[in-house]
Design a protein around this motif. Sequence first.
Motif, PDB file in Angstrom:
ATOM      1  N   MET A 101      33.456  29.862 -16.296  1.00 61.15           N
ATOM      2  CA  MET A 101      32.890  28.621 -16.799  1.00 61.15           C
ATOM      3  C   MET A 101      32.294  28.834 -18.193  1.00 61.15           C
ATOM      4  O   MET A 101      31.929  29.947 -18.550  1.00 61.15           O
ATOM      5  CB  MET A 101      31.806  28.116 -15.840  1.00 61.15           C
ATOM      6  N   PRO A 102      32.154  27.759 -18.976  1.00 62.82           N
ATOM      7  CA  PRO A 102      31.621  27.882 -20.338  1.00 62.82           C
ATOM      8  C   PRO A 102      30.212  28.466 -20.402  1.00 62.82           C
ATOM      9  O   PRO A 102      29.812  29.005 -21.432  1.00 62.82           O
ATOM     10  CB  PRO A 102      31.626  26.442 -20.860  1.00 62.82           C
ATOM     11  N   TRP A 103      29.442  28.392 -19.326  1.00 65.38           N
ATOM     12  CA  TRP A 103      28.060  28.894 -19.337  1.00 65.38           C
ATOM     13  C   TRP A 103      27.966  30.344 -18.901  1.00 65.38           C
ATOM     14  O   TRP A 103      26.880  30.877 -18.744  1.00 65.38           O
ATOM     15  CB  TRP A 103      27.141  28.017 -18.485  1.00 65.38           C
ATOM     16  N   GLY A 104      29.125  31.020 -18.699  1.00 63.19           N
ATOM     17  CA  GLY A 104      29.105  32.460 -18.518  1.00 63.19           C
ATOM     18  C   GLY A 104      29.220  32.996 -17.114  1.00 63.19           C
ATOM     19  O   GLY A 104      29.011  34.192 -16.890  1.00 63.19           O
ATOM     20  N   ASN A 105      29.552  32.162 -16.144  1.00 63.38           N
ATOM     21  CA  ASN A 105      29.741  32.616 -14.768  1.00 63.38           C
ATOM     22  C   ASN A 105      31.195  32.421 -14.361  1.00 63.38           C
ATOM     23  O   ASN A 105      31.825  31.438 -14.747  1.00 63.38           O
ATOM     24  CB  ASN A 105      28.878  31.812 -13.792  1.00 63.38           C
ATOM     25  N   THR A 106      31.699  33.340 -13.552  1.00 60.37           N
ATOM     26  CA  THR A 106      32.977  33.107 -12.897  1.00 60.37           C
ATOM     27  C   THR A 106      32.654  32.516 -11.536  1.00 60.37           C
ATOM     28  O   THR A 106      31.853  33.080 -10.780  1.00 60.37           O
ATOM     29  CB  THR A 106      33.800  34.399 -12.767  1.00 60.37           C
ATOM     30  N   SER A 107      33.236  31.362 -11.224  1.00 63.35           N
ATOM     31  CA  SER A 107      32.876  30.588 -10.045  1.00 63.35           C
ATOM     32  C   SER A 107      34.059  30.355  -9.123  1.00 63.35           C
ATOM     33  O   SER A 107      35.177  30.113  -9.579  1.00 63.35           O
ATOM     34  CB  SER A 107      32.327  29.214 -10.451  1.00 63.35           C
ATOM     35  N   LEU A 108      33.793  30.393  -7.835  1.00 70.08           N
ATOM     36  CA  LEU A 108      34.715  30.002  -6.777  1.00 70.08           C
ATOM     37  C   LEU A 108      34.074  28.824  -6.083  1.00 70.08           C
ATOM     38  O   LEU A 108      32.957  28.921  -5.563  1.00 70.08           O
ATOM     39  CB  LEU A 108      34.915  31.148  -5.782  1.00 70.08           C
ATOM     40  N   LEU A 109      34.748  27.690  -6.063  1.00 71.26           N
ATOM     41  CA  LEU A 109      34.195  26.470  -5.479  1.00 71.26           C
ATOM     42  C   LEU A 109      35.016  26.080  -4.257  1.00 71.26           C
ATOM     43  O   LEU A 109      36.240  26.012  -4.313  1.00 71.26           O
ATOM     44  CB  LEU A 109      34.228  25.351  -6.521  1.00 71.26           C
ATOM     45  N   PHE A 110      34.310  25.829  -3.132  1.00 67.13           N
ATOM     46  CA  PHE A 110      34.969  25.441  -1.891  1.00 67.13           C
ATOM     47  C   PHE A 110      34.052  24.536  -1.091  1.00 67.13           C
ATOM     48  O   PHE A 110      32.900  24.312  -1.470  1.00 67.13           O
ATOM     49  CB  PHE A 110      35.393  26.676  -1.086  1.00 67.13           C
ATOM     50  N   ARG A 111      34.560  23.996  -0.003  1.00 63.09           N
ATOM     51  CA  ARG A 111      33.786  23.079   0.844  1.00 63.09           C
ATOM     52  C   ARG A 111      33.499  23.710   2.203  1.00 63.09           C
ATOM     53  O   ARG A 111      34.335  24.419   2.755  1.00 63.09           O
ATOM     54  CB  ARG A 111      34.519  21.765   1.037  1.00 63.09           C
ATOM     55  N   ASP A 112      32.308  23.411   2.723  1.00 58.33           N
ATOM     56  CA  ASP A 112      31.978  23.844   4.074  1.00 58.33           C
ATOM     57  C   ASP A 112      32.585  22.850   5.073  1.00 58.33           C
ATOM     58  O   ASP A 112      33.221  21.875   4.662  1.00 58.33           O
ATOM     59  CB  ASP A 112      30.467  24.048   4.232  1.00 58.33           C
ATOM     60  N   PRO A 113      32.433  23.066   6.380  1.00 55.01           N
ATOM     61  CA  PRO A 113      33.077  22.179   7.357  1.00 55.01           C
ATOM     62  C   PRO A 113      32.682  20.707   7.255  1.00 55.01           C
ATOM     63  O   PRO A 113      33.441  19.835   7.678  1.00 55.01           O
ATOM     64  CB  PRO A 113      32.651  22.765   8.705  1.00 55.01           C
ATOM     65  N   ASP A 114      31.510  20.406   6.697  1.00 50.95           N
ATOM     66  CA  ASP A 114      31.084  19.015   6.536  1.00 50.95           C
ATOM     67  C   ASP A 114      31.430  18.460   5.150  1.00 50.95           C
ATOM     68  O   ASP A 114      31.064  17.337   4.820  1.00 50.95           O
ATOM     69  CB  ASP A 114      29.578  18.883   6.754  1.00 50.95           C
ATOM     70  N   GLY A 115      32.104  19.251   4.328  1.00 53.96           N
ATOM     71  CA  GLY A 115      32.506  18.780   3.009  1.00 53.96           C
ATOM     72  C   GLY A 115      31.523  19.078   1.897  1.00 53.96           C
ATOM     73  O   GLY A 115      31.755  18.695   0.748  1.00 53.96           O
ATOM     74  N   ASN A 116      30.410  19.739   2.194  1.00 51.26           N
ATOM     75  CA  ASN A 116      29.453  20.115   1.149  1.00 51.26           C
ATOM     76  C   ASN A 116      30.096  21.141   0.226  1.00 51.26           C
ATOM     77  O   ASN A 116      30.777  22.062   0.690  1.00 51.26           O
ATOM     78  CB  ASN A 116      28.190  20.725   1.761  1.00 51.26           C
ATOM     79  N   LEU A 117      29.867  20.997  -1.073  1.00 51.36           N
ATOM     80  CA  LEU A 117      30.393  21.967  -2.023  1.00 51.36           C
ATOM     81  C   LEU A 117      29.575  23.251  -1.999  1.00 51.36           C
ATOM     82  O   LEU A 117      28.337  23.221  -1.962  1.00 51.36           O
ATOM     83  CB  LEU A 117      30.375  21.390  -3.439  1.00 51.36           C
ATOM     84  N   VAL A 118      30.286  24.379  -2.022  1.00 53.79           N
ATOM     85  CA  VAL A 118      29.671  25.699  -2.062  1.00 53.79           C
ATOM     86  C   VAL A 118      30.271  26.431  -3.257  1.00 53.79           C
ATOM     87  O   VAL A 118      31.485  26.392  -3.473  1.00 53.79           O
ATOM     88  CB  VAL A 118      29.943  26.486  -0.761  1.00 53.79           C
ATOM     89  N   ASN A 119      29.421  27.099  -4.022  1.00 58.20           N
ATOM     90  CA  ASN A 119      29.859  27.852  -5.190  1.00 58.20           C
ATOM     91  C   ASN A 119      29.427  29.303  -5.038  1.00 58.20           C
ATOM     92  O   ASN A 119      28.242  29.579  -4.871  1.00 58.20           O
ATOM     93  CB  ASN A 119      29.240  27.259  -6.456  1.00 58.20           C
ATOM     94  N   PHE A 120      30.386  30.221  -5.064  1.00 61.19           N
ATOM     95  CA  PHE A 120      30.099  31.641  -5.217  1.00 61.19           C
ATOM     96  C   PHE A 120      30.306  31.935  -6.696  1.00 61.19           C
ATOM     97  O   PHE A 120      31.336  31.571  -7.261  1.00 61.19           O
ATOM     98  CB  PHE A 120      31.072  32.491  -4.409  1.00 61.19           C
TER      99      PHE A 120
END
Length: 137
Positions: A101-120
């Motif tokens: 990402m432009p702010w300096g993190n490499t991110s993995l974005l996925f959803r939990d079973p209820d659809g909430n976004l989770v970012n590692f």
Amino acid sequence: MNLVSVRIITANMVNMVKFYEKITGIQATQYTPDFAELQTPTATIAIGSTKTLLLFGGEGIAEPAENRTAIIEFLVKDVVKEFERLRDFLSSSVVQEPTTMPWGNTSLLFRDPDGNLVNFFTPVTKESIEKFMSVMQ
């Protein structure tokens, strides 16, 4: 003031607790069938069933599987390794594979079973690494 916990309300405690145990590698403490916590070194993920809403003023104060604004974020040592570890488990819920990402993190974005976004995410630029130095130990 310190943020110490984020609570997720769900209609399916079993699936949600198993999901967060799998992605974090942390075993939840299940205090009752309707409430569990996963303690990380810096904060707690609390998971409550819809039944717990009655203790806070009524069922209508929160709705499970309706989040469209918040992202639950976890700082990880190596987001690419985490993606490799969880690739099959997350196959149907990945929103974005590891991306810098432009702010300096490499991110993995996925959803939990209820659809909430989770970012590692893993800091990768000098500035981002310095920003998170105290919690990367």
